[in-house]
Design a protein around this motif. Sequence first.
Motif, PDB file in Angstrom:
ATOM      1  N   PHE B  28      21.083 -30.286  16.880  1.00  0.00           N
ATOM      2  CA  PHE B  28      20.621 -31.250  15.870  1.00  0.00           C
ATOM      3  C   PHE B  28      21.545 -31.251  14.659  1.00  0.00           C
ATOM      4  CE2 PHE B  28      17.185 -28.172  14.129  1.00  0.00           C
ATOM      5  CZ  PHE B  28      17.744 -28.052  12.859  1.00  0.00           C
ATOM      6  N   VAL B  32      23.132 -34.603  12.988  1.00  0.00           N
ATOM      7  CA  VAL B  32      23.055 -34.946  11.556  1.00  0.00           C
ATOM      8  C   VAL B  32      24.474 -35.105  10.986  1.00  0.00           C
ATOM      9  CG1 VAL B  32      22.355 -34.124   9.269  1.00  0.00           C
ATOM     10  CG2 VAL B  32      20.798 -33.875  11.219  1.00  0.00           C
ATOM     11  N   MET B  34      27.117 -35.945  12.653  1.00  0.00           N
ATOM     12  CA  MET B  34      27.662 -37.180  13.220  1.00  0.00           C
ATOM     13  C   MET B  34      27.190 -38.403  12.424  1.00  0.00           C
ATOM     14  SD  MET B  34      26.672 -39.140  16.736  1.00  0.00           S
ATOM     15  CE  MET B  34      25.094 -39.584  16.027  1.00  0.00           C
ATOM     16  N   ALA B  35      25.885 -38.457  12.160  1.00  0.00           N
ATOM     17  CA  ALA B  35      25.333 -39.598  11.419  1.00  0.00           C
ATOM     18  C   ALA B  35      25.996 -39.704  10.045  1.00  0.00           C
ATOM     19  CB  ALA B  35      23.820 -39.453  11.281  1.00  0.00           C
ATOM     20  N   THR B  36      26.263 -38.553   9.422  1.00  0.00           N
ATOM     21  CA  THR B  36      26.852 -38.550   8.078  1.00  0.00           C
ATOM     22  C   THR B  36      28.293 -39.059   8.110  1.00  0.00           C
ATOM     23  OG1 THR B  36      25.454 -36.639   7.612  1.00  0.00           O
ATOM     24  CG2 THR B  36      27.200 -37.109   6.041  1.00  0.00           C
ATOM     25  N   MET B  38      29.895 -40.661  10.549  1.00  0.00           N
ATOM     26  CA  MET B  38      29.980 -42.004  11.101  1.00  0.00           C
ATOM     27  C   MET B  38      29.384 -43.035  10.157  1.00  0.00           C
ATOM     28  SD  MET B  38      31.632 -42.236  13.828  1.00  0.00           S
ATOM     29  CE  MET B  38      31.137 -43.904  14.223  1.00  0.00           C
ATOM     30  N   GLY B  39      28.327 -42.654   9.456  1.00  0.00           N
ATOM     31  CA  GLY B  39      27.713 -43.564   8.493  1.00  0.00           C
ATOM     32  C   GLY B  39      28.730 -44.017   7.459  1.00  0.00           C
ATOM     33  N   VAL B  40      29.466 -43.057   6.905  1.00  0.00           N
ATOM     34  CA  VAL B  40      30.457 -43.380   5.882  1.00  0.00           C
ATOM     35  C   VAL B  40      31.602 -44.190   6.504  1.00  0.00           C
ATOM     36  CG1 VAL B  40      32.075 -42.422   4.206  1.00  0.00           C
ATOM     37  CG2 VAL B  40      29.834 -41.359   4.505  1.00  0.00           C
ATOM     38  N   VAL B  42      31.515 -46.165   9.105  1.00  0.00           N
ATOM     39  CA  VAL B  42      31.029 -47.515   9.400  1.00  0.00           C
ATOM     40  C   VAL B  42      30.952 -48.349   8.119  1.00  0.00           C
ATOM     41  CG1 VAL B  42      28.913 -48.770   9.980  1.00  0.00           C
ATOM     42  CG2 VAL B  42      29.782 -47.034  11.542  1.00  0.00           C
ATOM     43  N   ALA B  43      30.333 -47.775   7.072  1.00  0.00           N
ATOM     44  CA  ALA B  43      30.139 -48.529   5.823  1.00  0.00           C
ATOM     45  C   ALA B  43      31.490 -48.911   5.221  1.00  0.00           C
ATOM     46  CB  ALA B  43      29.318 -47.710   4.835  1.00  0.00           C
ATOM     47  N   LEU B  63      31.529 -40.705  -1.536  1.00  0.00           N
ATOM     48  CA  LEU B  63      30.909 -40.725  -0.205  1.00  0.00           C
ATOM     49  C   LEU B  63      31.818 -40.025   0.803  1.00  0.00           C
ATOM     50  CD1 LEU B  63      29.077 -44.086   0.610  1.00  0.00           C
ATOM     51  CD2 LEU B  63      28.120 -41.814   0.294  1.00  0.00           C
ATOM     52  N   VAL B  66      30.925 -36.510   0.928  1.00  0.00           N
ATOM     53  CA  VAL B  66      29.749 -36.379   1.804  1.00  0.00           C
ATOM     54  C   VAL B  66      30.182 -36.418   3.273  1.00  0.00           C
ATOM     55  CG1 VAL B  66      27.554 -37.454   2.461  1.00  0.00           C
ATOM     56  CG2 VAL B  66      28.242 -37.415   0.062  1.00  0.00           C
ATOM     57  N   VAL B 140      31.820 -41.335  19.529  1.00  0.00           N
ATOM     58  CA  VAL B 140      30.363 -41.165  19.635  1.00  0.00           C
ATOM     59  C   VAL B 140      29.891 -41.418  21.069  1.00  0.00           C
ATOM     60  CG1 VAL B 140      28.128 -42.126  18.917  1.00  0.00           C
ATOM     61  CG2 VAL B 140      29.914 -41.767  17.230  1.00  0.00           C
TER      62      VAL B 140
END
Lengths: 164, 150
Positions: B28, B32, B34-36, B38-40, B42-43, B63, B66, B140
């Motif tokens: 997990f 988490v 990965m989401a962090t 990849m989130g940045v 992607v944005a 960011l 982060v 991913v």
Amino acid sequence: MFWEPFATWLESTWFHGVMIDIYWMFPLMETLHFLALIWLFGALLVVDGRVLGIVRFLNMKACMKFIPVAMIAFSFSFLTGLAFLHADPFNYLANPGFQWKMALIAIAGINALWFWLGEHKELLSLADGQQAPFRAKVIALISIVLWVFIIIMGRILPYTGGAG
Amino acid sequence: MDFLLWYEEGPVGLFIRESLWGYPIVLFSHAVGMATVMGVVVALNMRVLGFAKELSIPAFDNLFIVAWLGFFINLISGLILFAGSSSTYVFQGSFQLKIGAILLGGTLMKFVLGAVRANKPAYIQKLLSIVCLLCWIVGVVTGRLMAYLA
């Protein structure tokens, strides 16, 4: 349990058959679920990061454009998640990890609604670099923490019950 | 290869294979992280590609701190997961592709930011950005499919 008729119905749908009989459907849905998740989390990082003041020089009004992005990404997560549920409804619904995940998503939804109805308008007038009010920061922090726990719950689902 | 076997048979490998909660916790953390990251990714790439143009790209800087935090969570959790059966993973096509895509995606992220800073023509910025985003998406997807293509 109260959800058993719902699970029985899910198992009787044609889509249950699709999820079970076509072996690549589950991995495909999982992959799409992951892609939707990163899009959702990325959009949240921009909006919540701006409100928290981590990236306070991002224009607040422009950050809000990521809210519809988050909603579209959430819809994809929801639909692909629904596909998993069709595949194995009894195990998912009985799984405490799944139940927690759904409860946390519901709370995150209420939190998002609170943000939209209570804070959104006032935040639009923030100048670049200006800190958001404390109340809005609390909502943004709750949002990030909740989604981290939703990701955690999703990832440990296979270990908290019988579902794959 | 000797090194991989040594790593796999050492304490980290033993931990990830045998501890009851060790595996899910590391797994997990990897999600988490990965989401962090990849989130940045992607944005920022959405912004470079023309979405929400009013956002100043240099203002994204914090960011990235982060995102690096997420990246280190993933590097460490990834190394621990790798210990589970490193001598098998290295020969797995999906794993090789995943690592390659992440290395290329990371390098391209630098190029994208460099192109923005140097005010290169928009089509160069966007081309780099779209290839960068695709690399990370491949990272991913292949990561997820590693479980199925073993």
